[in-house]
Design an enzyme around this catalytic site. Structure first.
Site, PDB file in Angstrom:
ATOM      1  N   GLU A  21      13.867  -3.697 -60.943  1.00 47.53           N
ATOM      2  CA  GLU A  21      13.335  -4.706 -61.859  1.00 47.53           C
ATOM      3  C   GLU A  21      13.570  -4.304 -63.318  1.00 47.53           C
ATOM      4  O   GLU A  21      13.779  -5.161 -64.174  1.00 47.53           O
ATOM      5  CB  GLU A  21      11.840  -4.915 -61.604  1.00 47.53           C
ATOM      6  CG  GLU A  21      11.567  -5.553 -60.252  1.00 47.53           C
ATOM      7  CD  GLU A  21      10.096  -5.600 -59.924  1.00 47.53           C
ATOM      8  OE1 GLU A  21       9.577  -6.724 -59.782  1.00 47.53           O
ATOM      9  OE2 GLU A  21       9.464  -4.530 -59.812  1.00 47.53           O
ATOM     10  N   TYR A  53       0.927 -23.232 -82.759  1.00 46.77           N
ATOM     11  CA  TYR A  53       1.481 -22.872 -81.455  1.00 46.77           C
ATOM     12  C   TYR A  53       2.837 -22.202 -81.569  1.00 46.77           C
ATOM     13  O   TYR A  53       3.275 -21.524 -80.640  1.00 46.77           O
ATOM     14  CB  TYR A  53       1.513 -24.048 -80.475  1.00 46.77           C
ATOM     15  CG  TYR A  53       1.951 -25.372 -81.028  1.00 46.77           C
ATOM     16  CD1 TYR A  53       3.291 -25.674 -81.183  1.00 46.77           C
ATOM     17  CD2 TYR A  53       1.008 -26.335 -81.370  1.00 46.77           C
ATOM     18  CE1 TYR A  53       3.686 -26.901 -81.674  1.00 46.77           C
ATOM     19  CE2 TYR A  53       1.404 -27.567 -81.866  1.00 46.77           C
ATOM     20  CZ  TYR A  53       2.742 -27.848 -82.014  1.00 46.77           C
ATOM     21  OH  TYR A  53       3.141 -29.065 -82.504  1.00 46.77           O
ATOM     22  N   LEU A  71       1.962  -7.248 -64.514  1.00 45.32           N
ATOM     23  CA  LEU A  71       1.819  -8.473 -65.293  1.00 45.32           C
ATOM     24  C   LEU A  71       0.452  -8.526 -65.973  1.00 45.32           C
ATOM     25  O   LEU A  71       0.314  -9.093 -67.059  1.00 45.32           O
ATOM     26  CB  LEU A  71       2.008  -9.695 -64.402  1.00 45.32           C
ATOM     27  CG  LEU A  71       3.380  -9.835 -63.724  1.00 45.32           C
ATOM     28  CD1 LEU A  71       3.423 -11.107 -62.896  1.00 45.32           C
ATOM     29  CD2 LEU A  71       4.498  -9.795 -64.741  1.00 45.32           C
ATOM     30  N   GLU A  72      -0.539  -7.913 -65.359  1.00 46.10           N
ATOM     31  CA  GLU A  72      -1.878  -7.855 -65.952  1.00 46.10           C
ATOM     32  C   GLU A  72      -1.840  -7.165 -67.318  1.00 46.10           C
ATOM     33  O   GLU A  72      -2.517  -7.575 -68.252  1.00 46.10           O
ATOM     34  CB  GLU A  72      -2.841  -7.103 -65.034  1.00 46.10           C
ATOM     35  CG  GLU A  72      -3.137  -7.805 -63.725  1.00 46.10           C
ATOM     36  CD  GLU A  72      -2.155  -7.474 -62.604  1.00 46.10           C
ATOM     37  OE1 GLU A  72      -0.961  -7.160 -62.886  1.00 46.10           O
ATOM     38  OE2 GLU A  72      -2.574  -7.552 -61.435  1.00 46.10           O
ATOM     39  N   LYS A  98       5.887 -14.480 -62.373  1.00 41.01           N
ATOM     40  CA  LYS A  98       7.234 -13.956 -62.111  1.00 41.01           C
ATOM     41  C   LYS A  98       7.877 -14.921 -61.123  1.00 41.01           C
ATOM     42  O   LYS A  98       7.357 -15.147 -60.023  1.00 41.01           O
ATOM     43  CB  LYS A  98       7.164 -12.557 -61.513  1.00 41.01           C
ATOM     44  CG  LYS A  98       8.546 -11.956 -61.244  1.00 41.01           C
ATOM     45  CD  LYS A  98       8.464 -10.584 -60.595  1.00 41.01           C
ATOM     46  CE  LYS A  98       8.034  -9.573 -61.612  1.00 41.01           C
ATOM     47  NZ  LYS A  98       8.233  -8.183 -61.130  1.00 41.01           N
TER      48      LYS A  98
END
Length: 119
Positions: A21, A53, A71-72, A98
């Site tokens: 990855e 934004y 990802l956390e 993902k």
């Protein structure tokens, strides 16, 4: 109060626990929902009275380029930056997905969702 959503920010990044990855990377989707006081912006029609934004999108893009195993961890960095840089934000909901994860099956995506309120 009001909410602002920035949906389906699509990026290519290199997160994950597997060595592959880090080398190959993957496609990601990030969705942000913030809660903020938008009362002044409703009448002023001025960008400086709301949450920009474009700024949120920039934070997401910058943080997604910093490699993390989880990802956390990425989502928490995004939350910290938004709270740090956008003082009117009182609550944040971040989803990091993902797409086509390498988990040995036909899976469209995996996602984590973090929600925090300003203390």
């Amino acid at each position: 109060m009001g909410k602002i959503r920035v949906n389906n920010i699509r990026l290519y990044a290199y997160h994950g626990c597997l060595e592959e990855e880090a080398l190959i990377g993957s496609e990601y989707r990030v969705d942000i929902e913030i809660q903020a006081n938008l009362d002044v912006a409703k009448t002023s029609d001025a960008l400086e009275d709301t949450v920009d934004y474009v700024h949120i999108n920039s934070i997401v893009k910058e943080e997604m380029q910093i490699r993390s195993k989880l990802l956390e961890h990425v989502a928490q960095r995004i939350i910290r930056r938004i709270f740090s840089e956008l003082n009117t934000v009182s609550e944040i909901n971040v989803s990091v997905s993902k797409l086509n994860p390498p988990i040995g099956g036909d899976v469209e995506s995996v996602a984590i969702i973090l929600q925090e309120k300003r203390i």
